[in-house]
Design a protein around this motif. Structure first.
Motif, PDB file in Angstrom:
ATOM      1  N   GLY A 125      -7.214   8.236   3.689  1.00 42.60           N
ATOM      2  CA  GLY A 125      -5.912   8.796   3.836  1.00 42.60           C
ATOM      3  C   GLY A 125      -4.961   7.631   4.298  1.00 42.60           C
ATOM      4  O   GLY A 125      -5.574   6.750   4.996  1.00 42.60           O
ATOM      5  N   TYR A 126      -3.643   7.803   4.110  1.00 41.07           N
ATOM      6  CA  TYR A 126      -2.869   6.774   4.456  1.00 41.07           C
ATOM      7  C   TYR A 126      -1.558   7.210   5.153  1.00 41.07           C
ATOM      8  O   TYR A 126      -0.939   8.292   4.890  1.00 41.07           O
ATOM      9  N   THR A 127      -1.423   6.665   6.341  1.00 47.39           N
ATOM     10  CA  THR A 127      -0.172   7.198   7.170  1.00 47.39           C
ATOM     11  C   THR A 127       0.751   5.677   7.057  1.00 47.39           C
ATOM     12  O   THR A 127       0.358   4.703   7.158  1.00 47.39           O
ATOM     13  N   CYS A 128       2.010   6.075   7.633  1.00 49.48           N
ATOM     14  CA  CYS A 128       2.791   4.956   7.681  1.00 49.48           C
ATOM     15  C   CYS A 128       3.569   5.270   9.070  1.00 49.48           C
ATOM     16  O   CYS A 128       4.238   6.246   9.291  1.00 49.48           O
ATOM     17  N   GLN A 129       4.098   3.938   9.647  1.00 47.80           N
ATOM     18  CA  GLN A 129       4.942   4.000  10.713  1.00 47.80           C
ATOM     19  C   GLN A 129       6.098   2.680  10.630  1.00 47.80           C
ATOM     20  O   GLN A 129       5.773   1.932  10.147  1.00 47.80           O
ATOM     21  N   SER A 130       7.322   3.100  10.803  1.00 47.29           N
ATOM     22  CA  SER A 130       8.342   2.312  10.918  1.00 47.29           C
ATOM     23  C   SER A 130       9.194   2.506  12.342  1.00 47.29           C
ATOM     24  O   SER A 130       9.908   3.512  12.271  1.00 47.29           O
ATOM     25  N   ASP A 131       9.001   1.640  13.229  1.00 52.23           N
ATOM     26  CA  ASP A 131       9.644   1.986  14.528  1.00 52.23           C
ATOM     27  C   ASP A 131       9.258   3.505  15.091  1.00 52.23           C
ATOM     28  O   ASP A 131       8.311   3.791  15.128  1.00 52.23           O
ATOM     29  N   THR A 132      10.354   4.330  15.199  1.00 45.70           N
ATOM     30  CA  THR A 132       9.916   5.898  15.704  1.00 45.70           C
ATOM     31  C   THR A 132       9.868   6.640  14.412  1.00 45.70           C
ATOM     32  O   THR A 132       9.407   7.958  14.822  1.00 45.70           O
ATOM     33  N   PHE A 133       9.893   6.448  13.302  1.00 47.06           N
ATOM     34  CA  PHE A 133       9.682   7.202  12.326  1.00 47.06           C
ATOM     35  C   PHE A 133       7.980   6.842  11.705  1.00 47.06           C
ATOM     36  O   PHE A 133       7.472   5.677  11.664  1.00 47.06           O
TER      37      PHE A 133
ATOM     38  N   ILE B  81       7.317  -5.446   4.913  1.00 49.69           N
ATOM     39  CA  ILE B  81       8.837  -5.438   5.195  1.00 49.69           C
ATOM     40  C   ILE B  81       9.336  -5.151   3.848  1.00 49.69           C
ATOM     41  O   ILE B  81       9.536  -5.850   2.939  1.00 49.69           O
ATOM     42  N   LEU B  82      10.215  -4.006   4.137  1.00 47.31           N
ATOM     43  CA  LEU B  82      11.314  -3.534   3.163  1.00 47.31           C
ATOM     44  C   LEU B  82      12.614  -3.268   3.780  1.00 47.31           C
ATOM     45  O   LEU B  82      12.596  -2.764   4.834  1.00 47.31           O
ATOM     46  N   ASN B  83      13.621  -3.926   3.012  1.00 48.96           N
ATOM     47  CA  ASN B  83      15.116  -3.976   3.315  1.00 48.96           C
ATOM     48  C   ASN B  83      15.095  -4.244   5.038  1.00 48.96           C
ATOM     49  O   ASN B  83      15.728  -3.297   5.801  1.00 48.96           O
ATOM     50  N   ASP B  84      14.436  -5.083   5.141  1.00 45.24           N
ATOM     51  CA  ASP B  84      14.414  -5.922   6.688  1.00 45.24           C
ATOM     52  C   ASP B  84      13.905  -4.886   7.924  1.00 45.24           C
ATOM     53  O   ASP B  84      14.099  -4.982   8.770  1.00 45.24           O
ATOM     54  N   ARG B  85      12.785  -4.049   7.207  1.00 45.29           N
ATOM     55  CA  ARG B  85      12.272  -3.209   8.303  1.00 45.29           C
ATOM     56  C   ARG B  85      10.757  -3.175   8.071  1.00 45.29           C
ATOM     57  O   ARG B  85      10.381  -3.288   7.028  1.00 45.29           O
ATOM     58  N   GLU B  86      10.180  -3.265   9.232  1.00 37.44           N
ATOM     59  CA  GLU B  86       8.450  -3.257   9.057  1.00 37.44           C
ATOM     60  C   GLU B  86       7.849  -1.821   9.114  1.00 37.44           C
ATOM     61  O   GLU B  86       8.363  -1.106   9.592  1.00 37.44           O
ATOM     62  N   PHE B  87       7.119  -1.766   7.971  1.00 35.05           N
ATOM     63  CA  PHE B  87       6.264  -0.556   7.794  1.00 35.05           C
ATOM     64  C   PHE B  87       4.922  -0.882   7.765  1.00 35.05           C
ATOM     65  O   PHE B  87       4.303  -1.883   7.203  1.00 35.05           O
TER      66      PHE B  87
END
Length: 113
Positions: A79-87, A57-63
């Motif tokens: 390899g690494y992918t990331c998701q936060s909500d719709t991003f 959790i960074l800046n009150d958002r889940e990654f």
């Protein structure tokens, strides 16, 4: 002025799996990390699991970071992918920090390290 280092809490969501051809084959050195205690000579090795998901959790958002097989430079390395909500990152990258930073930049319109 000294830079402030902030440690974020990481939560394991899914453990993932081991692949004997990657973890014990010619690319095995890329699929294991070490945790060395500098006060003594003990070294612990732990594998990077395919499909492992972790949350920070960074800046009150889940990654959520997911480990995949392959990235743009080599199809056999982690390899690494990331998701936060719709991003989300469509293309896996070579390290988790880069994956998080790319999504963080889109969300907050700022560069971060």
């Amino acid at each position: 002025m000294a830079k402030r280092v902030r440690q974020a809490q990481v939560t394991l969501l899914e453990i993932g799996v081991l692949d004997k051809t990657l973890h014990y084959g010619p690319y095995s050195r890329y699929w294991w990390k070490t945790n060395k205690n500098f006060n003594d000579k003990d070294v612990t090795y732990f594998p990077i699991h395919i499909g492992q998901k972790t949350k920070v959790i960074l800046n009150d958002r889940e990654f959520v970071i997911t480990i995949t097989v392959g990235h743009s430079n080599n199809p056999y390395l982690p390899g690494y992918t990331c998701q936060s909500d719709t991003f989300y990152s469509e293309t896996p990258v070579h390290d988790p920090s880069t994956a998080i930073s790319s999504i963080y930049t889109h969300i907050f319109n700022t560069k971060t390290r």
